[in-house]
Design an enzyme around this catalytic site. Structure first.
Site, PDB file in Angstrom:
ATOM      1  N   TRP A 330       0.819  -1.203   0.000  1.00 16.72           N
ATOM      2  CA  TRP A 330       0.000   0.000   0.000  1.00 16.72           C
ATOM      3  C   TRP A 330       0.859   1.262   0.000  1.00 16.72           C
ATOM      4  O   TRP A 330       1.948   1.303   0.579  1.00 16.72           O
ATOM      5  CB  TRP A 330      -0.918   0.018   1.219  1.00 16.72           C
ATOM      6  N   GLN A 351      -3.710   4.993  -2.481  1.00 15.40           N
ATOM      7  CA  GLN A 351      -5.079   5.161  -2.021  1.00 15.40           C
ATOM      8  C   GLN A 351      -5.660   6.497  -2.472  1.00 15.40           C
ATOM      9  O   GLN A 351      -6.862   6.603  -2.741  1.00 15.40           O
ATOM     10  CB  GLN A 351      -5.110   5.048  -0.493  1.00 15.40           C
ATOM     11  N   TRP A 581       0.286  16.833  10.864  1.00 15.72           N
ATOM     12  CA  TRP A 581       0.226  15.470  11.389  1.00 15.72           C
ATOM     13  C   TRP A 581       0.424  15.442  12.892  1.00 15.72           C
ATOM     14  O   TRP A 581       1.486  15.821  13.396  1.00 15.72           O
ATOM     15  CB  TRP A 581       1.304  14.630  10.708  1.00 15.72           C
ATOM     16  N   ARG A 582      -0.598  15.002  13.587  1.00 15.69           N
ATOM     17  CA  ARG A 582      -0.417  14.553  14.967  1.00 15.69           C
ATOM     18  C   ARG A 582      -0.020  13.091  14.873  1.00 15.69           C
ATOM     19  O   ARG A 582      -0.759  12.252  14.361  1.00 15.69           O
ATOM     20  CB  ARG A 582      -1.706  14.721  15.775  1.00 15.69           C
ATOM     21  N   GLU A 615      -4.117  15.050   9.697  1.00 13.89           N
ATOM     22  CA  GLU A 615      -4.377  13.733  10.278  1.00 13.89           C
ATOM     23  C   GLU A 615      -4.252  13.716  11.798  1.00 13.89           C
ATOM     24  O   GLU A 615      -3.320  14.289  12.367  1.00 13.89           O
ATOM     25  CB  GLU A 615      -3.394  12.703   9.709  1.00 13.89           C
ATOM     26  N   HIS A 616      -5.218  13.029  12.422  1.00 16.94           N
ATOM     27  CA  HIS A 616      -5.156  12.527  13.796  1.00 16.94           C
ATOM     28  C   HIS A 616      -5.319  13.582  14.886  1.00 16.94           C
ATOM     29  O   HIS A 616      -5.093  13.272  16.065  1.00 16.94           O
ATOM     30  CB  HIS A 616      -3.844  11.752  14.051  1.00 16.94           C
ATOM     31  N   GLU A 637      -7.040  11.359   8.226  1.00 15.19           N
ATOM     32  CA  GLU A 637      -7.349  10.236   9.103  1.00 15.19           C
ATOM     33  C   GLU A 637      -7.759  10.803  10.453  1.00 15.19           C
ATOM     34  O   GLU A 637      -7.103  11.712  10.984  1.00 15.19           O
ATOM     35  CB  GLU A 637      -6.156   9.294   9.260  1.00 15.19           C
ATOM     36  N   TYR A 640      -6.458   7.828  15.807  1.00 14.32           N
ATOM     37  CA  TYR A 640      -6.564   6.392  16.059  1.00 14.32           C
ATOM     38  C   TYR A 640      -6.907   6.089  17.522  1.00 14.32           C
ATOM     39  O   TYR A 640      -7.457   5.031  17.815  1.00 14.32           O
ATOM     40  CB  TYR A 640      -5.224   5.707  15.762  1.00 14.32           C
TER      41      TYR A 640
END
Length: 739
Positions: A330, A351, A581-582, A615-616, A637, A640
C-alpha cells in the site's frame, strides 16, 4: 505505545564555564598555542569532509560503532573510509571551530562534563555553543595539526600514545608529542565545486566534472543512513549543477535531491531518482519527508518509481519514460506538481493522490480518491467509478521557489510569478514567469544559528535560506517584510522551545514560505505557525502569500504538544501541499502525550489550498471560518487513539469533524475529499460525520469518500447527515455532492 525513555542525565554539555574558569582556560589556550606554533592562528583548514589521523599510529579519529547518540565515544580506529571517520570543521569565531561528524553533523567533539582535567574523554554531543565544544586548530611543521580545547586549553590526545583500535580520545596538557598530532585528508566523496557558497555541512553539490563513482558513493552513503531513519535528526540536500550524470539516487528520509538548473532539462540523470519501500517490505505508507525536484531523468529500463505517502513532493520533474507510484504494497497519498512524464503514470496501490499542473502521456490506476487539477491528459471526471475528480484549470497558483546556478555560475533563487487559470507546467513551453534573487540577498542559515541571528537577518531585510538541520528556537521568527522568501533545503526543521510560536508572518504581500518541517516541542505551543495577525483585513490577490511543502508534526520524534498547528488570518493565501500530522506512531505518542486540538484554522478570505493532508488531531481537524475558501484535494485520518467514546465527544455529537466550515460562511467550495477512521484503541468509537458545512447556495462539496479502515470504527455520515456509513459492514462510502 512507545514513549520517550527517561534516564539519568550527565552534567549539562555545551555550557559555557564560569567567567574565572573561562579566563584561565583562554590564557592556557593562548600559552599552549603560542608555545607550540607561532603561526597558530594562520592555520588553513579544508572546507569539505576530511579524515583526522593520529600521526603516531596512523589510525583515524572515529565515532564508536558509527553511532550518533549523545555520549558516543570518540576513539581511534583503523581507517576504513566510513562516514563515522569523516569530519568537517565549522568556524565558530576567533579561529576556533566545531568538529562535526558526517553521520550526524549536529553532533560535535565535546569534552565530557565540561572538564578541564587531564584525561577527560572526548565524546559526540549535540552542539550547544559551549567552549568545551570548540577547538583551535594549530598547524605544525609538515602540515599536521594539533587541536586545543577552548574551555581547558588542553590538546586532543590519544592516551599513552596507544596504537590500539578503540583507544578513547581525550584531552591532555599540550606536550608536542606525536600522540597529539593529526593529519587531515580529504574524505572519500566529492568536495564542493569551486565557487560554491558555504551551505554548511549537510548540503552536497555535484558537478559534471566529478567522477561518477564519487557521486554515487555519496548518494549511497546518505541513503544507507536515511533509508530507515524515520525520526532521526539528520537532514541532507543533494544538489546537481547543470549537466549530465550517470547516477542512481535512491531517496530516503529527510533527503532532498534537486537540480540546480533554471529548467528541469538543464540537469539530466541517466539512471534513476526514485523512492522505494524495501525497508518496509514494499509498504510505502510510511515513506514520508523526502523530495525530488527540478531534474530530468532517463530511467533505466524505461520506468522510474516514486512510492511515497505524505510529505514527499515530486516537483518540476521531467521523466523521459514511465513513473510508478507504488512498490507492491500500500501507498497512502502523494503530490506531484509542475512536472512532465513522457510515458504513463501508474498509480498502483496509491489510495489517494493529487496531481496539479502536470502533463503525462497517460494515467492508469485508482483506488479511493484521485484528484487532477490543471493537468494535461488527465482522465475525465468519473467519481466514484473510478474515483477520478478532474478540474480543468488551476484557478490561482504560485510555484515553489528554488535554488539554481545561472550561466555565469552565480547562485540565485528563482521566485515564480502568480498565475491564474492555468493548465500544464510553467517550464515545458520555454517561458518561466518570475524573478531571481541573488544569494547575497539571503541569510544562509546553518546548524548553530540561533533564533536571534535569524531575526536579526530578517530585520535587516534579508531573505532566509535554511540549510538542512534541526533548529531549536527560543524566540518566534518574525517575517514582517513584503515579498520575503523563506526557503528550506533538505526538510530543514524548526522546533519551538518553551511553548512559543515557531514562525509569525505579518499580513503583508507576497511572502513565500517553502520547504520546512515545523516540529512541536514538549512544552505546549498555542500555535506553531501564524499567517497574519487576528483580524487581518488587507487583500493580497495581486501578490499573495504562499506556503509550499510546509509540514507540521506533533509527536513522533519525541513528545510534542501544540493546540493549533497553522492559523491563517490573512486573505488570498495559497497553500501548495501541506501535511499537518499529529503522530500516530513513533516516540511520545499517546492520547494525553502528543496533545493537539486543531490542525488548520482559516480565518482569511479567499484562501486556496492544493493538496491538504491533515491527520489525527483530537478535535475539529480543519476549521474554516473565512468566506471564499477553496480546497483541491483533502486527505484525512481521524485520531486512532480515543480511549473511548466519552473521551471524544463534541457536546452531544460523537466525535469531531475532519473538515468543518463554520455556520456563518456563505461561500466555500471543495473538490476530492477523503476521511478515514481506524479507532484502534476502542473500535466501538463512532464519528457522527466526517465533513460539516452550512446548507447555503455558495457552499459546495464535490466528490467525497469516507473509509473505515479494516472496519475498525464507524463514520456514520459523509457530510452533515448525508451519505455513509463507513463501518465493518460497509468500509467505503462515496458521495458525489453536498451538503
Amino acid at each position: 505505545m512507545r514513549t520517550t525513555p527517561t534516564s539519568p542525565r550527565a552534567p549539562r554539555r555545551g555550557t559555557p564555564p564560569t567567567p574565572l574558569l573561562a579566563l584561565g582556560a583562554l590564557l592556557a589556550s593562548l600559552v599552549s598555542a603560542t608555545a607550540l606554533a607561532p603561526a597558530a592562528r594562520a592555520a588553513t583548514l579544508p572546507t569539505g569532509w576530511v579524515t583526522v589521523a593520529a600521526r603516531h599510529s596512523g589510525k583515524c579519529v572515529d565515532a564508536a560503532a558509527g553511532h550518533t547518540t549523545d555520549g558516543t565515544a570518540v576513539q581511534q580506529y583503523a581507517c576504513n573510509a566510513t562516514t563515522a571517520q569523516q569530519w568537517q570543521f565549522q568556524p565558530t569565531g576567533d579561529g576556533y571551530v566545531r568538529v562535526n561528524n558526517r553521520n550526524d553533523p549536529s553532533k560535535a567533539w565535546d569534552v565530557t562534563d565540561v572538564s578541564t582535567a587531564d584525561a577527560a574523554p572526548v565524546q559526540l554531543w549535540s552542539y550547544g555553543g559551549g567552549a568545551n565544544q570548540q577547538w583551535l586548530p594549530v598547524q605544525e611543521t609538515g602540515g599536521t595539526y594539533h587541536f586545543v580545547n577552548r574551555n581547558s586549553g588542553k590538546c586532543l590526545d590519544v592516551p599513552g600514545a596507544s596504537t590500539a583500535d578503540g583507544a578513547r580520545v581525550q584531552q591532555y596538557a599540550c606536550n608536542g608529542t606525536a600522540a597529539q598530532s593529526f593529519s587531515l585528508d580529504a574524505a572519500a566523496g566529492p568536495q564542493p565545486p569551486a565557487g560554491t557558497p558555504d551551505f554548511g555541512p549537510n548540503v552536497t553539490v555535484f558537478d559534471p566534472s566529478m567522477s561518477a563513482s564519487s557521486i554515487q558513493s555519496r548518494l549511497n552513503q546518505v541513503f544507507a543512513q536515511q533509508e530507515k531513519n524515520q525520526f532521526g535528526a539528520q537532514r541532507y540536500a543533494l544538489l546537481f549543477k547543470p549537466g549530465t550524470y550517470s547516477a542512481d539516487a535512491n531517496v530516503g528520509f529527510y533527503t532532498q535531491v534537486a537540480g540546480l538548473g533554471l529548467s528541469p532539462d538543464d540537469v539530466t540523470i541517466n539512471g534513476a531518482v526514485h523512492a522505494e519501500a524495501d525497508w518496509f517490505q514494499g509498504n510505502a505508507t510510511q515513506n514520508f519527508w523526502r523530495s525530488a525536484e527540478n531534474l530530468s531523468v532517463n530511467p533505466t529500463g524505461g520506468s522510474d518509481r516514486w512510492a511515497v505517502s505524505q510529505a514527499a513532493p515530486y516537483r518540476r520533474m521531467h521523466v523521459r519514460g514511465d513513473l510508478q507510484l507504488d512498490d507492491g504494497g500500500w501507498s497512502s497519498g502523494g503530490f506531484i506538481a509542475d512536472s512532465k512524464i513522457d510515458g504513463q503514470v501508474r498509480s498502483g496501490s496509491q489510495q489517494q493522490w493529487l496531481s496539479r499542473n502536470t502533463q503525462w502521456g497517460s494515467w492508469s490506476g485508482a483506488n479511493w480518491n484521485m484528484v487532477f487539477v490543471g493537468d494535461v491528459n488527465a482522465p475525465a471526471n468519473t467519481f466514484p467509478h473510478p474515483p477520478y475528480t478532474t478540474v480543468a484549470q488551476s484557478p490561482v497558483t504560485r510555484e515553489k521557489p528554488f535554488l539554481y546556478v545561472d550561466g555565469a555560475g552565480a547562485y540565485q533563487v528563482f521566485v515564480p510569478a502568480t498565475r491564474t487559470n492555468t493548465e500544464g507546467t510553467t517550464w515545458s513551453g520555454g517561458s518561466r514567469p518570475g524573478s531571481s534573487l541573488g544569494i547575497d540577498s539571503f541569510f544562509v542559515v546553518k546548524p548553530g544559528a540561533t533564533a536571534a541571528d535569524i531575526n536579526q537577518a530578517l530585520a535587516h531585510g534579508k531573505n532566509l535560506l535554511f540549510t538542512p538541520g534541526v533548529y531549536h528556537l527560543d524566540q518566534t521568527l518574525n517575517v514582517t517584510r513584503a515579498d520575503t522568501v523563506v526557503l528550506g533545503l533538505g526538510l530543514a526543521t524548526l522546533v519551538p522551545d518553551n511553548g512559543i510560536t515557531a514562525m509569525d508572518v505579518a499580513d503583508v504581500d507576497g511572502v513565500n514560505i517553502a520547504g520546512l518541517l515545523i516540529d512541536a516541542g514538549p512544552v505546549n505551543s498555542q500555535t506553531l505557525m501564524r499567517v497574519g495577525r487576528s483580524g487581518a483585513s488587507a487583500r493580497h490577490s495581486a501578490d499573495p502569500i504562499s506556503l509550499h511543502d510546509v509540514f507540521f508534526r506533533v509527536g513522533g520524534a519525541g513528545v510534542g504538544r501544540a493546540t493549533q498547528s497553522l492559523v491563517v488570518n490573512s486573505s488570498d493565501v495559497i497553500g501548495d501541499h501541506m501535511w499537518l500530522w499529529r503522530a500516530d506512531h513513533g516516540s511520545g505518542v499517546g492520547w494525553t502525550s502528543n496533545t493537539a486540538a486543531n490542525g488548520l484554522v482559516v480565518n482569511g478570505t479567499d484562501v486556496t489550498m492544493y493538496g491538504l493532508f491533515v491527520e489525527h488531531y483530537q478535535q475539529h481537524q480543519v476549521i474554516w471560518n473565512g468566506n471564499g475558501g477553496r480546497t483541491y484535494f483533502f486527505q484525512n485520518e481521524m485520531p486512532y487513539d480515543p480511549p473511548g467514546q466519552a473521551a471524544w465527544m463534541n457536546g452531544s455529537t460523537r466525535g469531531y469533524d475532519a473538515y468543518k466550515v463554520a455556520d456563518g460562511v456563505t461561500s466555500h467550495e471543495a473538490w476530492g475529499l477523503g476521511s478515514y477512521c481506524y479507532f484502534s484503541a476502542d473500535p466501538s468509537v463512532v464519528a457522527d460525520r466526517a465533513f460539516e458545512a452550512p446548507t447555503a447556495p455558495g457552499v459546495r462539496f464535490h466528490d467525497m469518500v469516507t473509509v473505515s479502515l479494516g472496519g475498525t470504527g464507524t463514520i456514520s455520515h459523509v457530510i452533515n447527515n448525508s451519505g455513509g456509513p463507513s463501518n465493518s459492514a460497509s468500509n467505503v462510502a462515496n458521495l458525489v455532492s453536498g451538503p
